[in-house]
Scaffold this active site. Structure first.
Site, PDB file in Angstrom:
ATOM      1  N   LYS A 173       0.899  -1.170  -0.069  1.00 43.36           N
ATOM      2  CA  LYS A 173      -0.091  -0.125   0.066  1.00 43.36           C
ATOM      3  C   LYS A 173       0.786   1.173   0.137  1.00 43.36           C
ATOM      4  CE  LYS A 173      -1.588   2.794   2.659  1.00 43.36           C
ATOM      5  NZ  LYS A 173      -1.809   4.186   1.875  1.00 43.36           N
ATOM      6  N   GLU A 186      10.275   1.710   9.738  1.00 40.97           N
ATOM      7  CA  GLU A 186      11.443   2.906   9.492  1.00 40.97           C
ATOM      8  C   GLU A 186      10.847   3.987   9.628  1.00 40.97           C
ATOM      9  OE1 GLU A 186      14.439   2.167   8.720  1.00 40.97           O
ATOM     10  OE2 GLU A 186      14.509   0.089   8.305  1.00 40.97           O
ATOM     11  N   CYS A 203      13.587  11.508   5.701  1.00 40.15           N
ATOM     12  CA  CYS A 203      13.631  10.825   7.015  1.00 40.15           C
ATOM     13  C   CYS A 203      14.973  11.067   7.477  1.00 40.15           C
ATOM     14  CB  CYS A 203      13.451   9.521   7.105  1.00 40.15           C
ATOM     15  SG  CYS A 203      14.359   8.300   5.855  1.00 40.15           S
ATOM     16  N   GLU A 240      10.700  16.582  14.165  1.00 37.23           N
ATOM     17  CA  GLU A 240      10.995  16.666  12.848  1.00 37.23           C
ATOM     18  C   GLU A 240      10.082  17.544  12.027  1.00 37.23           C
ATOM     19  OE1 GLU A 240       9.311  13.090  10.882  1.00 37.23           O
ATOM     20  OE2 GLU A 240      11.414  12.789   9.937  1.00 37.23           O
TER      21      GLU A 240
HETATM   22  P1  NAD Z   1       2.682   8.612   7.240  1.00 36.27           P
HETATM   23  O1  NAD Z   1       2.936   7.724   8.672  1.00 36.27           O
HETATM   24  O2  NAD Z   1       1.469   9.649   7.438  1.00 36.27           O
HETATM   25  O3  NAD Z   1       2.099   7.781   6.131  1.00 36.27           O
HETATM   26  C1  NAD Z   1       2.958   6.636   5.858  1.00 36.27           C
HETATM   27  C2  NAD Z   1       2.021   5.598   5.269  1.00 36.27           C
HETATM   28  O4  NAD Z   1       1.378   4.945   6.417  1.00 36.27           O
HETATM   29  C3  NAD Z   1       1.040   5.914   4.146  1.00 36.27           C
HETATM   30  O5  NAD Z   1       1.260   4.876   3.083  1.00 36.27           O
HETATM   31  C4  NAD Z   1      -0.235   6.135   4.998  1.00 36.27           C
HETATM   32  O6  NAD Z   1      -1.313   6.143   4.173  1.00 36.27           O
HETATM   33  C5  NAD Z   1      -0.063   4.892   5.985  1.00 36.27           C
HETATM   34  N1  NAD Z   1      -1.098   5.256   6.905  1.00 36.27           N
HETATM   35  C6  NAD Z   1      -1.415   6.427   7.465  1.00 36.27           C
HETATM   36  N2  NAD Z   1      -2.116   5.959   8.635  1.00 36.27           N
HETATM   37  C7  NAD Z   1      -2.156   4.711   8.766  1.00 36.27           C
HETATM   38  C8  NAD Z   1      -2.736   3.894   9.733  1.00 36.27           C
HETATM   39  N3  NAD Z   1      -3.512   4.261  10.651  1.00 36.27           N
HETATM   40  N4  NAD Z   1      -2.610   2.591   9.624  1.00 36.27           N
HETATM   41  C9  NAD Z   1      -1.694   2.004   8.700  1.00 36.27           C
HETATM   42  N5  NAD Z   1      -1.090   2.802   7.808  1.00 36.27           N
HETATM   43  C10 NAD Z   1      -1.452   4.039   7.862  1.00 36.27           C
HETATM   44  O7  NAD Z   1       3.932   9.267   6.912  1.00 36.27           O
HETATM   45  P2  NAD Z   1       4.158  10.278   5.626  1.00 36.27           P
HETATM   46  O8  NAD Z   1       3.645  11.485   5.908  1.00 36.27           O
HETATM   47  O9  NAD Z   1       3.756   9.485   4.241  1.00 36.27           O
HETATM   48  O10 NAD Z   1       5.679  10.069   5.250  1.00 36.27           O
HETATM   49  C11 NAD Z   1       6.636  11.064   6.336  1.00 36.27           C
HETATM   50  C12 NAD Z   1       7.116  10.180   7.291  1.00 36.27           C
HETATM   51  O11 NAD Z   1       7.684   9.022   6.915  1.00 36.27           O
HETATM   52  C13 NAD Z   1       8.254  11.149   8.029  1.00 36.27           C
HETATM   53  O12 NAD Z   1       8.247  11.158   9.442  1.00 36.27           O
HETATM   54  C14 NAD Z   1       9.652  10.561   7.533  1.00 36.27           C
HETATM   55  O13 NAD Z   1      10.449  10.702   8.571  1.00 36.27           O
HETATM   56  C15 NAD Z   1       9.234   9.062   7.594  1.00 36.27           C
HETATM   57  N6  NAD Z   1       9.899   8.299   6.637  1.00 36.27           N
HETATM   58  C16 NAD Z   1      11.057   7.436   7.264  1.00 36.27           C
HETATM   59  C17 NAD Z   1      11.813   6.694   6.469  1.00 36.27           C
HETATM   60  C18 NAD Z   1      13.050   5.830   6.987  1.00 36.27           C
HETATM   61  O14 NAD Z   1      13.333   4.948   6.284  1.00 36.27           O
HETATM   62  N7  NAD Z   1      13.268   5.878   8.374  1.00 36.27           N
HETATM   63  C19 NAD Z   1      12.023   6.769   5.016  1.00 36.27           C
HETATM   64  C20 NAD Z   1      10.796   7.878   4.524  1.00 36.27           C
HETATM   65  C21 NAD Z   1       9.939   8.570   5.159  1.00 36.27           C
END
Ligand code: NAD
Length: 497
Positions: A184, A259, A293, A390
């Site tokens: 997803k 992650e 990230c 962040e």
């Molecule tokens: P997010 O947590 O809002 O969403 C990530 C994913 O989770 C999306 O596909 C979203 O639809 C899904 N999601 C949202 N709510 C959910 C739920 N209740 N249950 C299951 N899935 C759900 O994050 P984002 O805004 O898309 O991305 C930004 C964040 O990701 C930042 O905090 C960044 O640091 C982190 N990030 C981490 C890494 C890493 O490798 N450590 C890499 C990239 C991004």
């Protein structure tokens, strides 16, 4: 043809379930507009819980009945290599889609797609070398064999900042191990993941081995997190959602790899290579509009050089080229969503209220599209929210330190622990700091480099587990012990009599 996005017509994406492209059971759809041009660039079938159930059932069948998990490693490797080759053949179209939906410069999308192809190649090599262990040292009557079996159905949830790279940090490694998957992507950047789905089918990945769902995290994501037939969750996203997913997954006790976010420090010592450090600071925080990230969102600068170094960073940041992702020479593109834009501006406002000084930028740019000026905040102190939270945007916080011990203490003073960098020409300084910083990656005299061979992941609230590296496929396995007895076995009952 749309003149600004150079796109014929919006991409039409459907759900991939059991080898078939299909619409959502309830016919729902979602639209994506480009953050740089506000043009309609994609229309997707939007999955609901019923579609998620079908996708998991297909992955379950493909795992329990095969053929993917039973195939030879060499055969899986052949298909993964074919995927890597096909990604390169289609890299222009993939990069274009990535830039349209995410807003990043086209050249950077291209580099991301090429880097991702390399991960598929690397995973192919692991598909052939994955193996268990044997113990021939347990006495004449015992032979121990430790099997590595694919863990089963893996739910893969990815964010919007590096959509193609991040799915490629997970999917090929899970497939190499013999798992089947339901993917997803983030709902705002699903295009390149679905294009990957087309490539997978053409390369011969069997029906049901990879299923793809476009949809809301709180609906489809949650359905994967809580589903009893999903054996493992591999999630990349925010720490808040990661924590929630971990808690929700507890009911089914599935394995969870996370992650998450970061507040990554670059520590600048007075004896650093000045030019290289200034450049890496600017690159480290503005690359991908800071939506990384791994963003180097805070720098810790030694007192002796703090004023001059900050001034040099501000000067170079002033000349960073922000603009249309499709314009030649653009270094920083658009912010990916309206929500993220508002969140970044709120962080900047909060920092100013807390007493940080705005040395550069700080506002939305006066042009169409979602753009924020490269921003540098000086006078940031450790107690301010901006020093700990962040931002996920083009916002640099400058803090100061005196001694090596203070630098290390400051580096470790947030709840995150994803990455860090140390800049010094002194070997002792570099290695002492690198060994004491609590982060999954510490760069020494460089920043934001990655290789498929090197594990990646976070300490503390930056996550659980590691991706990449030679052990990456093992994470997607269960361990089974075969304890084999040779010859006559001592009789317990008779021995007690
Ligand atoms: P997010 O947590 O809002 O969403 C990530 C994913 O989770 C999306 O596909 C979203 O639809 C899904 N999601 C949202 N709510 C959910 C739920 N209740 N249950 C299951 N899935 C759900 O994050 P984002 O805004 O898309 O991305 C930004 C964040 O990701 C930042 O905090 C960044 O640091 C982190 N990030 C981490 C890494 C890493 O490798 N450590 C890499 C990239 C991004």
């Amino acid at each position: 043809m749309n003149a600004r996005t150079n796109q014929e017509s919006p991409y039409q994406g459907r759900l991939l379930i059991d080898g078939q492209w299909c619409d959502a059971a309830d016919g729902a759809r979602l639209e994506r507009r480009s953050p740089a041009h506000d043009q309609l660039v994609a229309v997707y079938a939007q999955a609901g819980v019923q579609d998620a159930q079908r996708a998991v059932a297909a992955a379950r069948r493909a795992f329990d009945q095969g053929p993917w998990p039973q195939m030879k490693g060499a055969e899986r490797a052949r298909i993964l290599r074919q995927v890597a080759d096909a990604i390169l053949v289609r890299k222009q179209a993939l990069a274009r889609m990535e830039s349209l939906e995410n807003g990043k410069p086209l050249a950077q999308s291209l580099a991301e797609i090429e880097g991702a192809a390399d991960l598929w190649q690397y995973a192919a090599s692991l598909a052939r070398t994955l193996h268990g262990d044997s113990y021939n040292t347990l006495g004449q009557a015992t032979l121990g064999v430790v099997l590595r079996e694919p863990i089963g159905v893996v739910g893969i949830i990815t964010p919007w900042n590096f959509p193609f790279l991040i799915v490629s940090q997970k999917l090929p490694f899970a497939l190499a191990a013999g798992c089947t998957c339901v993917v997803k992507p983030a709902e705002v950047t699903s295009g390149t993941t679905l294009m990957l789905g087309e490539i997978l089918l053409e390369a011969g990945v069997p029906a049901g081995a990879v299923n793809m769902l476009v949809g809301e995290g709180s609906v489809v994501g949650e359905a994967l997190v809580t589903h009893p037939d999903v054996d493992m969750l591999s999630f990349t996203g925010s720490t808040a959602v990661g924590k929630q997913a971990l808690a929700q997954s507890a009911a089914t006790l599935k394995k969870v790899a996370l992650e998450l976010g970061g507040k990554n420090p670059q520590i600048i010592f007075a004896d650093c290579d000045w030019e290289a450090a200034v450049d890496a600071v600017v690159y480290g925080v503005f690359f991908n509009a800071g939506q990384c990230c791994n963003s180097g969102s805070r720098i810790l600068v030694q007192d002796a050089i703090a004023e001059k170094f900050s001034a040099a960073v501000v000067e170079r940041s002033r000349h960073v080229r922000v603009g249309d992702p499709f314009a030649e020479g653009t270094q920083v593109g658009a912010i990916t969503t309206h929500k993220q834009l508002a969140s970044i501006l709120a962080h900047i406002e909060g920092a100013r209220r807390d007493g940080a000084q705005l040395a550069l930028g700080g506002a939305r740019m006066n042009r169409p599209g979602l753009y924020i000026e490269p921003t540098v905040l000086t006078g940031v102190t450790r107690d301010m929210a901006i020093a700990k939270q962040e931002v996920f945007g083009p916002v640099l916080s400058v803090l100061r330190f005196g001694t090596l011990a203070e630098a290390i203490e400051l580096a470790n003073s947030t709840l995150y622990g994803l990455s860090a960098a140390v800049w010094s020409r002194d070997f002792d300084t570099c290695l002492t700091a690198a060994r004491r910083i609590r982060a999954g990656t510490v760069w020494v005299n460089t920043f934001l480099e990655g290789h498929a061979e090197l594990p990646f992941g976070g300490y503390r609230e930056s996550g659980i587990g590691r991706e990449l590296g030679r052990l990456a496929t093992e994470d997607y396995t269960e361990t089974k012990t075969l304890h084999m007895h040779l010859g006559a076995r001592a009789d317990w009952y008779l021995a007690q009599a």
